[in-house]
Design an enzyme around this catalytic site. Structure first.
Site, short mmCIF file in Angstrom:
data_model
loop_
_atom_site.label_atom_id
_atom_site.label_comp_id
_atom_site.label_asym_id
_atom_site.label_seq_id
_atom_site.Cartn_x
_atom_site.Cartn_y
_atom_site.Cartn_z
N ASP A 101 -4.62 -12.62 3.33
CA ASP A 101 -5.84 -12.20 4.03
C ASP A 101 -7.10 -12.48 3.21
O ASP A 101 -8.20 -12.09 3.60
CB ASP A 101 -5.78 -10.74 4.45
N HIS A 115 -6.47 -7.05 -0.31
CA HIS A 115 -6.60 -5.60 -0.50
C HIS A 115 -5.84 -5.16 -1.75
O HIS A 115 -4.86 -5.78 -2.13
CB HIS A 115 -6.05 -4.87 0.74
N HIS A 139 0.82 -1.22 0.00
CA HIS A 139 0.00 0.00 0.00
C HIS A 139 0.86 1.27 0.00
O HIS A 139 0.33 2.34 -0.32
CB HIS A 139 -0.90 0.06 1.22
N ASP A 194 -3.02 -10.41 -2.34
CA ASP A 194 -3.53 -9.91 -1.07
C ASP A 194 -5.00 -9.52 -1.27
O ASP A 194 -5.39 -9.10 -2.36
CB ASP A 194 -2.71 -8.69 -0.64
O1 3YP Z 1 -3.80 -6.10 4.88
C1 3YP Z 1 -3.77 -4.93 4.59
C2 3YP Z 1 -4.21 -3.84 5.56
C3 3YP Z 1 -5.59 -3.38 5.23
C4 3YP Z 1 -6.17 -2.53 6.39
C5 3YP Z 1 -5.54 -1.17 6.49
C6 3YP Z 1 -6.59 -0.32 7.20
C7 3YP Z 1 -7.90 -1.01 7.02
C8 3YP Z 1 -7.65 -2.26 6.20
N1 3YP Z 1 -3.42 -4.55 3.37
O2 3YP Z 1 -3.04 -5.51 2.47
ZN ZN Z 2 -4.22 -7.07 2.93
#
Ligand code: 3YP
Ligand code: ZN
Length: 365
Positions: A266, A180, A141, A178
């Site tokens: 995840d 996300h 991220h 992932d």
């Molecule tokens: O596993 C993650 C973290 C995601 C969270 C970050 C804030 C809410 C969701 N990113 O791949």
């Molecule tokens: Zn994630």
């Protein structure tokens, strides 16, 4: 098959505090102290399962080193590095208020990015056929001017920019599994036709308003960003179809010199932060397909860099399944409990529709 493996105990010392999952503990807001979701447990237990099952003895241990300022600045702004440096003695946040770190947090983040660099170098130099970098904090991220979503530095992007300066690697495909969206990798390589940034993720989860199928890159990079937002509840059938119909054709068209997997787990069936239903078997089959494609396309060169995954009792079995495929294990470890028989694990019509929408874009690679 030789598989490199990066892990360092310091990854478990990255202190994300008592953020009560996602928000700082605060009695005035009714938030009790609890461990942050991105805590050491899930990743440390991946390592420990490798040790206990003996799989670690089949791996070639690679020692991570800290990424230098110069390497970090290949991706990040001086302002972001200055933010992290300034807070390194006291602890602070990566930039979005959800990315806490403790004292020395930047040192550990450097070791994570440096671990990805070290693993990429070993694969590209032929020291190992493929590699798994079990690093922490995660990176996919993080964007040039800020950390985000538990990610302080963009581990994969830094590794790619670093090794492309010193090794003969023109085209790299990054497959982000992932749950996300891999927004950081996408942002860094948005205009780069030599990096295919492909992300399979839960539709409209995180980051907000990110990861739409319409996000395709720009300029020379148009078409080399590929997003497949999948509906919550997607299980084995949806992911294997997505791999067969989107990931593999994309790789065959792109013809990478190296395949990097942003290995977040995840999307597992027990994850507190994902709403998908994957099991170790699903991860094993996805890994098998990607490894087979790598054998055809780039002499098997695959680098996996760990990202998210928060079900501390289940993620170890999911990651172990992938590492077994990397290492060429023919007798897979039988995880003690599985969810392959959960209802609707097979492909559902609305998931098929999502796959079709991204499938239609493959022609621009
Ligand atoms: O596993 C993650 C973290 C995601 C969270 C970050 C804030 C809410 C969701 N990113 O791949
Ligand atoms: Zn994630």
């Amino acid at each position: 098959m030789t598989t490199g493996y990066v892990y360092h105990e310091l990854y478990g010392w990255h202190d994300t505090g008592t953020h009560a999952s996602l928000a700082p503990a605060d009695p005035r807001r009714g938030i009790q102290p609890f461990h942050h979701l991105e805590n050491p447990e899930a990743k440390r237990r991946v390592h420990e399962l490798l040790v206990v099952t003996g799989l670690i003895d089949r791996l070639t241990r690679l020692t991570p080193r800290p990424a230098t300022d110069e390497e970090i600045l290949l991706v990040h702004t001086p302002g972001h590095l200055a933010r992290l440096t300034k807070a390194n003695d006291t602890g602070g946040d990566g930039g979005d208020g959800s990315t806490p770190f403790g004292r020395g947090g930047l040192d550990i983040a450097r070791l994570a990015a440096g671990g990805a660099i070290r693993a990429a170098e070993a694969v590209l130099e032929g020291k190992v056929d493929n590699a798994y970098a079990l690093v922490r904090p995660p990176g996919h991220h993080a964007v040039p001017d800020s950390g985000m979503g538990f990610c302080m530095l963009a581990n994969i992007a830094i590794a790619l920019r670093a090794v492309r300066r010193t090794h003969n690697v023109a085209r790299v495909a990054v497959v982000d599994i992932d749950v996300h969206h891999g927004n950081g990798t996408q942002t860094v390589f948005w205009e780069d036709p030599n990096v295919l940034a492909l992300s399979l993720h839960q539709d409209r989860f995180f980051p907000p308003n990110s990861g739409f199928v319409t996000e395709r890159g720009a300029g020379a990079g148009f078409g080399y960003t590929l997003n497949l937002p999948l509906p919550p509840g997607t299980g084995t059938g949806g992911y294997l179809e997505a791999t067969r119909r989107v990931v593999l054709p994309a790789l065959r068209r792109f013809k990478p010199d190296l395949i990097v997997v942003a290995a977040g787990f995840d999307a597992n069936a027990l994850d507190p932060l994902g709403r998908m239903m994957l099991t170790p078997r699903a991860y094993r089959e996805m890994a098998r397909m990607v490894l087979d494609a790598a054998a055809d396309l780039c002499d098997g060169r695959v680098l996996c860099v760990h990202e998210g995954g928060y079900a501390a009792a289940y993620v170890p079995f999911c990651a172990n399944a992938v590492i077994e495929v990397l290492a060429g294990v023919t007798e897979p470890f039988r995880e003690p409990f599985s969810f392959d028989n959960m209802g609707q694990q097979e492909l559902q019509p609305h998931q098929d529709a999502a796959i079709k929408a991204t499938e239609a874009l493959l022609g621009d690679i």
